[in-house]
Design an enzyme around this catalytic site. Structure first.
Site, PDB file in Angstrom:
ATOM      1  N   CYS A  75      -8.508  -0.560  -1.573  1.00  0.00           N
ATOM      2  CA  CYS A  75      -8.977  -0.871  -0.259  1.00  0.00           C
ATOM      3  C   CYS A  75      -8.856   0.224   0.700  1.00  0.00           C
ATOM      4  O   CYS A  75      -8.741   1.238   0.358  1.00  0.00           O
ATOM      5  CB  CYS A  75      -8.366  -2.442   0.078  1.00  0.00           C
ATOM      6  SG  CYS A  75      -6.705  -2.733   0.299  1.00  0.00           S
ATOM      7  N   LYS A  76      -8.368  -0.096   2.025  1.00  0.00           N
ATOM      8  CA  LYS A  76      -8.213   0.719   2.823  1.00  0.00           C
ATOM      9  C   LYS A  76      -6.856   1.465   2.563  1.00  0.00           C
ATOM     10  O   LYS A  76      -6.658   2.993   2.598  1.00  0.00           O
ATOM     11  CB  LYS A  76      -8.290   0.459   4.432  1.00  0.00           C
ATOM     12  CG  LYS A  76      -8.029   1.362   5.380  1.00  0.00           C
ATOM     13  CD  LYS A  76      -7.912   0.780   6.966  1.00  0.00           C
ATOM     14  CE  LYS A  76      -7.082  -0.110   6.968  1.00  0.00           C
ATOM     15  NZ  LYS A  76      -7.073  -1.119   7.884  1.00  0.00           N
TER      16      LYS A  76
END
EC number: 3.1.3.27
Length: 193
Positions: free
Chosen positions: A132-133
């Site tokens: 994800c981030k």
């Protein structure tokens, strides 16, 4: 979409770049504040933050990554990461399972899709980068689902195993609940067989 969901999605967009800069800072600073960009969880799965374009060669050649599970929404990867086509050009298949940052929970269907994707590459002796981030929450939830299926672990056991390797993961209560549902489905299938 309900008003609260719109607000959550809007907040995630507003905070995306400041929190990404924080992730980059933690990856570059030395000492106890340092956080590695990614970690190998087992012989198949790597869990990490955004796979920046500059990391492509290392992930493909050094880590044998042939699959990428992207838990981000499209706007999060638009400028800094490979597109699906760019991944394909280097022999990597991308599976995007968009989940809102900070407040989002992967759907049960997406957990199953992601786990099956990882298992496909496991059977080929190849690796999957799940991200994800920041590699802390959405992607950690997906990796926990993978470990639940592979090892028949409880959600708590899977989360604990990940935290021993990547100590800064953060599974929220709503994500734990979806992992419990996933575990229940996996256990019911196993009981039928």
């Amino acid at each position: 979409m309900a008003a609260s969901a719109w607000l959550e999605a809007g907040l995630a967009r507003v905070l995306f770049y400041p929190t990404l800069l924080y992730t980059v800072f933690r990856g570059r600073v030395g000492g106890p504040a340092h956080r590695d960009w990614y970690h190998r969880i087992d012989h198949t799965v790597l869990l990490g933050a955004l796979p920046l374009r500059s990391m492509t060669r290392r992930l493909v050649l050094d880590e044998n990554v042939r699959g990428v599970i992207t838990m981000n929404e499209e706007y999060e990867t638009r400028f800094l990461c490979n597109t699906s086509k760019e991944w394909k050009n280097v022999g990597v298949e991308q599976l995007r399972l968009s989940t809102v940052d900070m407040t989002g929970v992967p759907t049960l269907a997406n957990l199953h899709r992601g786990v099956q994707f990882a298992l496909k590459y496991q059977s080929l002796g190849q690796c999957v980068y799940v991200h994800c981030k920041a590699g802390r929450s959405r992607s950690a939830t997906m990796v926990a689902a993978y470990l639940i299926q592979v090892h028949n672990w409880s959600p708590e056991e899977a989360i604990e195993a990940i935290a021993k390797i990547r100590s800064h993961i953060s599974i929220r209560p709503s994500q734990l609940e979806i992992l419990k549902e996933f575990h229940k489905e996996i256990a019911a299938r196993a009981a039928k067989n």
